[in-house]
Design a protein around this motif. Structure first.
Motif, PDB file in Angstrom:
ATOM      1  N   GLU A  58       0.948  -1.167  -0.056  1.00 21.41           N
ATOM      2  CA  GLU A  58      -0.125   0.156   0.029  1.00 21.41           C
ATOM      3  C   GLU A  58       0.880   1.156   0.069  1.00 21.41           C
ATOM      4  O   GLU A  58       1.525   1.576   0.863  1.00 21.41           O
ATOM      5  N   HIS A  59       0.995   1.940  -1.092  1.00 24.58           N
ATOM      6  CA  HIS A  59       1.685   3.159  -1.284  1.00 24.58           C
ATOM      7  C   HIS A  59       1.005   4.620  -1.005  1.00 24.58           C
ATOM      8  O   HIS A  59      -0.343   4.586  -1.316  1.00 24.58           O
ATOM      9  N   ASP A  60       1.743   5.402  -0.621  1.00 22.16           N
ATOM     10  CA  ASP A  60       1.266   6.759  -0.769  1.00 22.16           C
ATOM     11  C   ASP A  60       0.768   7.178  -2.125  1.00 22.16           C
ATOM     12  O   ASP A  60       1.525   6.891  -3.110  1.00 22.16           O
ATOM     13  N   PRO A  61      -0.165   7.676  -2.406  1.00 23.10           N
ATOM     14  CA  PRO A  61      -0.809   8.155  -3.905  1.00 23.10           C
ATOM     15  C   PRO A  61       0.120   8.950  -4.784  1.00 23.10           C
ATOM     16  O   PRO A  61       0.113   8.933  -5.854  1.00 23.10           O
ATOM     17  N   PHE A  62       1.179   9.833  -3.892  1.00 21.88           N
ATOM     18  CA  PHE A  62       1.990  10.377  -4.486  1.00 21.88           C
ATOM     19  C   PHE A  62       3.396   9.843  -4.794  1.00 21.88           C
ATOM     20  O   PHE A  62       4.194  10.269  -5.303  1.00 21.88           O
ATOM     21  N   GLY A  63       3.489   8.659  -4.124  1.00 18.71           N
ATOM     22  CA  GLY A  63       4.652   7.861  -4.626  1.00 18.71           C
ATOM     23  C   GLY A  63       5.725   8.282  -3.727  1.00 18.71           C
ATOM     24  O   GLY A  63       6.986   7.731  -4.012  1.00 18.71           O
ATOM     25  N   ARG A  64       5.659   8.911  -2.648  1.00 25.94           N
ATOM     26  CA  ARG A  64       6.714   9.322  -1.782  1.00 25.94           C
ATOM     27  C   ARG A  64       7.360   8.021  -1.000  1.00 25.94           C
ATOM     28  O   ARG A  64       8.568   7.981  -0.717  1.00 25.94           O
ATOM     29  N   ASP A  65       6.601   6.884  -0.922  1.00 30.14           N
ATOM     30  CA  ASP A  65       7.124   5.845  -0.331  1.00 30.14           C
ATOM     31  C   ASP A  65       7.686   4.452  -1.202  1.00 30.14           C
ATOM     32  O   ASP A  65       7.907   3.359  -0.895  1.00 30.14           O
ATOM     33  N   VAL A  66       7.540   4.866  -2.547  1.00 30.90           N
ATOM     34  CA  VAL A  66       7.772   3.967  -3.563  1.00 30.90           C
ATOM     35  C   VAL A  66       9.273   3.860  -3.601  1.00 30.90           C
ATOM     36  O   VAL A  66      10.176   4.869  -3.809  1.00 30.90           O
ATOM     37  N   GLU A  67       9.850   2.789  -4.321  1.00 31.28           N
ATOM     38  CA  GLU A  67      11.208   2.639  -4.643  1.00 31.28           C
ATOM     39  C   GLU A  67      11.498   3.655  -5.607  1.00 31.28           C
ATOM     40  O   GLU A  67      10.436   4.028  -6.501  1.00 31.28           O
ATOM     41  N   LEU A  73       5.803   5.935 -11.984  1.00 31.13           N
ATOM     42  CA  LEU A  73       4.532   5.413 -12.182  1.00 31.13           C
ATOM     43  C   LEU A  73       3.531   6.263 -11.343  1.00 31.13           C
ATOM     44  O   LEU A  73       2.307   6.044 -11.264  1.00 31.13           O
ATOM     45  N   TYR A  74       3.706   7.299 -10.561  1.00 36.05           N
ATOM     46  CA  TYR A  74       3.053   7.838  -9.589  1.00 36.05           C
ATOM     47  C   TYR A  74       2.671   9.418  -9.913  1.00 36.05           C
ATOM     48  O   TYR A  74       2.233  10.116  -8.964  1.00 36.05           O
ATOM     49  N   GLY A  75       3.289   9.932 -10.855  1.00 29.39           N
ATOM     50  CA  GLY A  75       2.938  11.397 -11.398  1.00 29.39           C
ATOM     51  C   GLY A  75       1.658  11.650 -11.573  1.00 29.39           C
ATOM     52  O   GLY A  75       0.716  10.739 -11.529  1.00 29.39           O
ATOM     53  N   ASP A  76       1.424  12.843 -11.915  1.00 30.40           N
ATOM     54  CA  ASP A  76       0.012  13.341 -12.395  1.00 30.40           C
ATOM     55  C   ASP A  76      -0.552  12.362 -13.570  1.00 30.40           C
ATOM     56  O   ASP A  76       0.358  12.344 -14.375  1.00 30.40           O
ATOM     57  N   GLY A  77      -1.747  12.202 -13.496  1.00 28.43           N
ATOM     58  CA  GLY A  77      -2.357  11.438 -14.383  1.00 28.43           C
ATOM     59  C   GLY A  77      -2.066   9.802 -14.521  1.00 28.43           C
ATOM     60  O   GLY A  77      -2.462   9.318 -15.543  1.00 28.43           O
ATOM     61  N   LYS A  78      -1.097   9.375 -13.788  1.00 27.30           N
ATOM     62  CA  LYS A  78      -0.617   8.060 -13.905  1.00 27.30           C
ATOM     63  C   LYS A  78      -1.622   7.314 -12.935  1.00 27.30           C
ATOM     64  O   LYS A  78      -2.387   7.493 -12.152  1.00 27.30           O
ATOM     65  N   GLU A  79      -1.433   5.700 -13.270  1.00 28.04           N
ATOM     66  CA  GLU A  79      -2.305   4.778 -12.425  1.00 28.04           C
ATOM     67  C   GLU A  79      -2.050   4.953 -11.065  1.00 28.04           C
ATOM     68  O   GLU A  79      -2.931   4.167 -10.274  1.00 28.04           O
ATOM     69  N   ARG A  80      -0.915   5.155 -10.851  1.00 22.59           N
ATOM     70  CA  ARG A  80      -0.416   4.879  -9.224  1.00 22.59           C
ATOM     71  C   ARG A  80      -0.775   3.571  -8.404  1.00 22.59           C
ATOM     72  O   ARG A  80      -1.574   3.236  -7.623  1.00 22.59           O
ATOM     73  N   PRO A  81      -0.037   2.591  -8.884  1.00 20.70           N
ATOM     74  CA  PRO A  81      -0.259   1.256  -8.671  1.00 20.70           C
ATOM     75  C   PRO A  81      -0.281   0.956  -7.002  1.00 20.70           C
ATOM     76  O   PRO A  81       0.408   1.509  -6.387  1.00 20.70           O
ATOM     77  N   THR A  82      -1.108   0.245  -6.398  1.00 23.66           N
ATOM     78  CA  THR A  82      -1.307  -0.082  -5.114  1.00 23.66           C
ATOM     79  C   THR A  82      -1.170   0.981  -4.156  1.00 23.66           C
ATOM     80  O   THR A  82      -0.977   0.770  -2.867  1.00 23.66           O
ATOM     81  N   SER A  83      -2.037   2.014  -4.630  1.00 30.03           N
ATOM     82  CA  SER A  83      -1.918   3.208  -3.507  1.00 30.03           C
ATOM     83  C   SER A  83      -3.101   2.959  -2.788  1.00 30.03           C
ATOM     84  O   SER A  83      -4.210   2.538  -2.929  1.00 30.03           O
ATOM     85  N   LYS A  84      -2.740   3.137  -1.398  1.00 29.11           N
ATOM     86  CA  LYS A  84      -4.028   3.000  -0.285  1.00 29.11           C
ATOM     87  C   LYS A  84      -5.199   3.520  -0.648  1.00 29.11           C
ATOM     88  O   LYS A  84      -5.091   4.742  -1.035  1.00 29.11           O
ATOM     89  N   GLY A  85      -6.422   2.664  -0.673  1.00 32.14           N
ATOM     90  CA  GLY A  85      -7.663   3.236  -0.769  1.00 32.14           C
ATOM     91  C   GLY A  85      -8.001   2.925  -2.263  1.00 32.14           C
ATOM     92  O   GLY A  85      -9.139   3.222  -2.525  1.00 32.14           O
ATOM     93  N   THR A  86      -7.435   2.311  -3.054  1.00 34.89           N
ATOM     94  CA  THR A  86      -7.536   2.276  -4.563  1.00 34.89           C
ATOM     95  C   THR A  86      -8.247   0.896  -4.852  1.00 34.89           C
ATOM     96  O   THR A  86      -7.819  -0.120  -4.028  1.00 34.89           O
ATOM     97  N   LYS A  87      -8.786   0.691  -5.714  1.00 30.50           N
ATOM     98  CA  LYS A  87      -9.185  -0.760  -6.276  1.00 30.50           C
ATOM     99  C   LYS A  87      -8.054  -1.502  -6.459  1.00 30.50           C
ATOM    100  O   LYS A  87      -8.157  -2.682  -6.296  1.00 30.50           O
TER     101      LYS A  87
END
Length: 156
Positions: A58-67, A73-87
């Motif tokens: 479960e990642h921060d939606p802004f990708g701050r805790d992602v490798e 993958l976490y910029g504006d308009g991106k899918e933001r994989p495994t972001s907390k609270g997403t489908k």
């Protein structure tokens, strides 16, 4: 409950939509094919009173805790994989965290790195760990693995 089962935990790792569903941003080839076996393993664990630990990303939606190599993958308009609270971060259909289960959130490849998993296992007297998902990589580093049928009939 037999002592061996009370000292056993089932780790269900990365069984989230973003890893399993075809076309998902982190899709793992072969993922959908293992879902029925994972569902069965969870049922068996519940029948034996085995502790179930769900390991999820479960990642921060802004990708701050992602490798660093995945931050693109976490910029504006991106899918933001495994972001907390997403489908995409939800467990795949057929798998449900129930009362009494435990959820470990990781932000890296290993649940044993920078999580409380190790202390959780130790403090609960867990001596045997059954892992579902990513068996291929585990075999490649020398971890003994059993197929579901072998585990079901095993006295180990």
């Amino acid at each position: 409950m037999e002592e061996k089962w009370s000292q056993t935990a089932l780790l269900v790792i990365d069984m989230q939509n973003d890893f399993i569903l075809p076309g998902a941003p982190m899709h793992v080839a072969g993922g959908p094919a293992i879902v029925p076996a994972v569902v069965k393993a969870v049922e068996i664990a519940r029948d034996h009173g085995i502790s179930i630990i769900w390991v999820v990303r479960e990642h921060d939606p802004f990708g701050r805790d992602v490798e660093l190599f995945r931050r693109h993958l976490y910029g504006d308009g991106k899918e933001r994989p495994t972001s907390k609270g997403t489908k995409g971060a939800e467990l795949v259909e057929g798998l449900v965290i129930e009362e009494g289960d435990y959820k470990v959130v990781k932000t890296r490849f290993s649940a044993f790195f920078a999580t409380n998993l190790h202390s959780l296992l130790q403090s609960n007297g867990i001596k045997n760990v059954v892992v579902v998902a990513n068996i291929y990589d585990m075999r490649n580093v020398g971890v003994a693995t059993l197929m579901l049928q072998e585990w079901c009939s095993s006295d180990a």
